[in-house]
Scaffold this active site. Structure first.
Site, PDB file in Angstrom:
ATOM      1  CG  ASP A 117      -2.031  47.623   7.827  1.00 30.58           C
ATOM      2  OD1 ASP A 117      -0.859  48.001   8.013  1.00 30.58           O
ATOM      3  OD2 ASP A 117      -3.026  48.294   8.127  1.00 30.58           O
ATOM      4  CG  HIS A 177      -0.840  51.373   7.224  1.00 31.31           C
ATOM      5  ND1 HIS A 177      -1.641  50.974   8.265  1.00 31.31           N
ATOM      6  CD2 HIS A 177      -0.436  52.631   7.515  1.00 31.31           C
ATOM      7  CE1 HIS A 177      -1.699  51.941   9.162  1.00 31.31           C
ATOM      8  NE2 HIS A 177      -0.993  52.957   8.727  1.00 31.31           N
TER       9      HIS A 177
END
Length: 234
Positions: A172, A203
């Site tokens: 992420d 993400h």
């Protein structure tokens, strides 16, 4: 049943705001508050509500940016929309947002056809708010996808009385490895919390059409979510 927009009244009496409501064909079921990303109640958020309604849930996505710019809908593929989204995110009042979530939960529990149970699902900013909802509201169940800033509020985890499921993208770009490790250290042994890591995912891996969308990982996360909701909400 057709989806519609409803009006909710703010807990602090400061005004009212809208929410997109999708209902199952039966008109009955548990409630789920769908917490938006930083792009407002846009097409992906409405589609999530529609999909949950098809699974038998009363799905409500409130406008969490209504205090700044009511009704905004942004596109994650347009740079100026990204810029505006981050402006709204930076100006967002988290505590009032949690109040709005509690208002939505209470509305769903009292809605015609409700079974009296209600939970939340959130993405990105909404993933963070889903975590805080587990800590601060009466949500029966909470699901967070790639939530940002959770590591800054780990001291609130002891307040969780419902159940929480977190989907963590290991790559992420907005949640670094140190933050992920802090989350695991603090939450892995909590009896009401489950964390799932998605190796190699970035993400928003579960946002259809998004830059980092991964169909296989998204399906795994969504299947886990549906099983979790079925167990906790009925």
């Amino acid at each position: 049943m057709p989806a519609k927009y409803i009006t909710l009244n703010a807990k602090d009496g400061s005004g009212s705001y809208t929410g997109y409501l999708a209902l199952p064909d039966s008109g009955t079921g548990p409630g789920v508050v769908v917490i938006q990303e930083i792009f407002g109640i846009n097409t992906p958020m409405r589609e999530i509500c529609d999909q949950l309604a098809n699974q038998g849930y009363m799905a409500l996505c409130p406008d969490f940016f209504w205090r700044q710019e009511p009704g905004i809908q942004l596109n994650d593929k347009i740079q100026k929309d990204w810029d505006r989204a981050f402006e709204l995110y930076q100006g967002f009042d988290v505590d009032k947002g949690i109040d709005d979530i509690q208002t939505a939960l209470s509305w769903l529990r009292k809605a015609d056809g409700s079974n009296g149970k209600a939970g939340v699902i959130g993405y990105c900013l909404g993933g963070f708010l889903a975590y805080l909802s587990a800590c601060r509201t009466d949500a029966d169940a909470a699901v967070g996808y790639y939530g940002v800033s959770i590591d800054s509020k780990l001291d609130e985890a002891d307040n969780i009385k419902g159940h929480l499921l977190l989907h963590v993208a290991t790559e992420d770009e907005f949640v670094d490895k140190a933050a992920q490790q802090a989350m695991h250290n603090a939450l892995d042994n909590h009896p009401h919390i489950t964390l799932h890591d998605y190796e190699g995912m970035n993400h928003a891996f579960a946002r259809p059409g998004g830059t980092h969308y991964d169909e296989k990982a998204a399906k795994k996360a969504n299947d886990r979510t549906l099983e979790f909701l079925k167990t906790r909400l009925g």
